[in-house]
Design an enzyme around this catalytic site. Structure first.
Site: not given
Length: 458
Positions: A125, A260, A196
């Site tokens: 991440d 995301e 990420h």
């Protein structure tokens, strides 16, 4: 269970047979005073039957060693059982806050005790990269640690100033995979792209946008806007990373993330699709979060439907297998009450009862299971993982295994009288049903005002 009179001493010799006519992962136990006969569909069925015998023997059967001279017994009877879903998972985020190998092995034991069969290991991440890749040594030299961590919610300025890091060697991960396999658990790794990815970009800035001066592993929570560049060089880098991943993890499903991605372009979507297609050529299927459905030309995948029911329906209609991971029910980093003592109250308010009363409404053969998520921004110790996971993960496990009809008023006394004592015996520091112990609160971390449907950090 069909009861019979009498009890059987435990542990005892178990006469074991395989019967492939039983449902996958299913088993039949015949318990008499003279002994136990176990008939299983497969090795997984045998594993689950052994856990059932531990449950019947009582909490002391879950201790690491025998205590005292009290004899353990189990009631006689016949039990036939098999799971509702073939994917019964839990995601453990080891990227935001690292969990040691020993802690991961312990967590696998807890999953096995609950007859969960997938450990989704979130390995990378913005805040850390946790897997050794020999071809790219900077991923462990630079990307595996950060200078500090944000304190509290993602919208606060405070940092703790404490370096945080760690990674798993190739042999560590092979050990984790083998340990899980012995307990009939599949480890599904996730390398999250193209978002990420700030930790990877800190090590290899050429993979990212125009460089900062210098790039650093992110110390914030939330969603970074730093994305991998969708170029042939980036795809070649990812192929080499995943080639190494495939030598470690035999899982038929490999996570590529895809969630995301602020400011994503069609080229970013094609990067994910190309990577998923590459995995298909290697005999694997990609797991992606439901945002990847906005990309054309995806090969058949497993979709983690986390945003809403519409995403699950869309994935199934497109022919993908679906794992239901609803944020508003199964994100176990979310707060469990609105009491001011609740540590770091983020996300939706979801009590044990809320989790247990969840019912999948999509009746489609593409729905292969359900999965809880433990995003770890605020889990700076294994004790915090225990607190967030249990006993809500007990409810998730029962939903994943049992028939659709559930009764919370019947579940609660079983949990209180039988299951919580098992967790005590296992040394799990779960959240008490009436609220946290004083040492489980976090008065040192200011809570941010939240709305009933506030979005999470993850």
């Amino acid at each position: 269970m069909t009861p019979r009179s009498g009890v059987c001493a435990w542990p005892t010799e178990v006469d074991t047979h395989i019967d492939s006519d039983l449902p996958p992962e299913g088993y039949r136990l015949e318990i008499t005073p003279a002994g136990i006969t176990l008939t299983a569909a497969d090795q997984a069925g045998r594993t689950h039957a052994q856990q059932t015998l531990r449950q019947l023997a009582g909490p002391d059967a879950f201790r690491a060693a025998a205590i005292g001279t009290r004899e353990l017994t189990i009631p006689c009877g016949v039990i036939e059982d098999h799971p509702r879903f073939r994917w019964r998972g839990c995601l453990l985020d080891v990227a935001r806050n690292f969990r040691t190998k020993a802690e991961v092995l312990r967590f696998i034991d807890l999953l096995s005790a609950h007859k969960l069969n997938v450990l989704h290991l979130h390995l990378t991440d913005d805040q850390g990269w946790r897997i050794e890749v020999p071809a790219f040594p900077k991923l462990t030299e630079i990307s595996s640690w950060r200078t500090g961590s944000m304190v509290g919610r993602h919208d606060g300025p405070e940092r703790d100033g404490r370096p945080h890091g760690g990674f798993y060697t190739t042999d560590d991960l092979r050990e984790i995979v083998a340990y899980a396999a012995e307990r009939s658990i599949t480890v599904v790794p996730e390398i999250d792209v193209p978002g990420h990815a700030r930790a990877a970009i800190a090590a290899y800035p050429e993979l990212g946008p125009e460089p900062e001066s210098p790039w650093e592993v992110w110390t914030s929570w939330g969603v970074s806007t730093s994305l991998l560049k969708p170029t042939p060089d980036t795809l070649d880098f990812l192929r080499q990373v995943f080639d190494h991943v495939l030598t470690i993890f035999p899982s038929p499903v490999i996570g590529v993330g895809g969630d995301e991605v602020p400011g994503a372009t069609p080229a970013h979507g094609r990067l994910v699709a190309d990577l998923a297609t590459y995995l298909a050529t290697q005999g694997r299927r990609a797991f992606g979060w439901d945002e990847v459905l906005d990309t054309d030309a995806l090969p058949p995948m497993v979709i983690g439907a986390w945003r809403d029911q519409a995403a699950a329906t869309r994935a199934a209609t497109a022919g993908h297998d679906v794992v239901l991971c609803p944020e508003d029910h199964f994100y176990l980093d979310h707060r469990q009450s609105d009491h001011p003592d609740e540590p770091i109250p983020v996300g939706y308010l979801r009590t044990l009862e809320d989790v247990y009363r969840y019912q999948p409404t999509l009746d489609d053969p593409h729905v292969i299971g359900i999965q809880a998520q433990l995003w770890s921004e605020h889990f700076d110790s294994v004790r915090r993982v225990d607190y967030a996971a249990f006993p809500r993960l007990c409810a998730v496990a029962e939903l994943a295994w049992s028939p659709p009809t559930h009764d919370y008023t019947e579940f609660l006394p079983r949990l209180r009288d039988h299951h919580l004592p098992r967790l005590d015996a296992l040394g799990v520091e779960y959240r008490p049903l009436d609220g946290p112990h004083p040492w489980q609160t976090r008065p040192d971390v200011p809570a941010t005002a939240h709305r009933p449907n506030q979005l999470p950090v993850g």
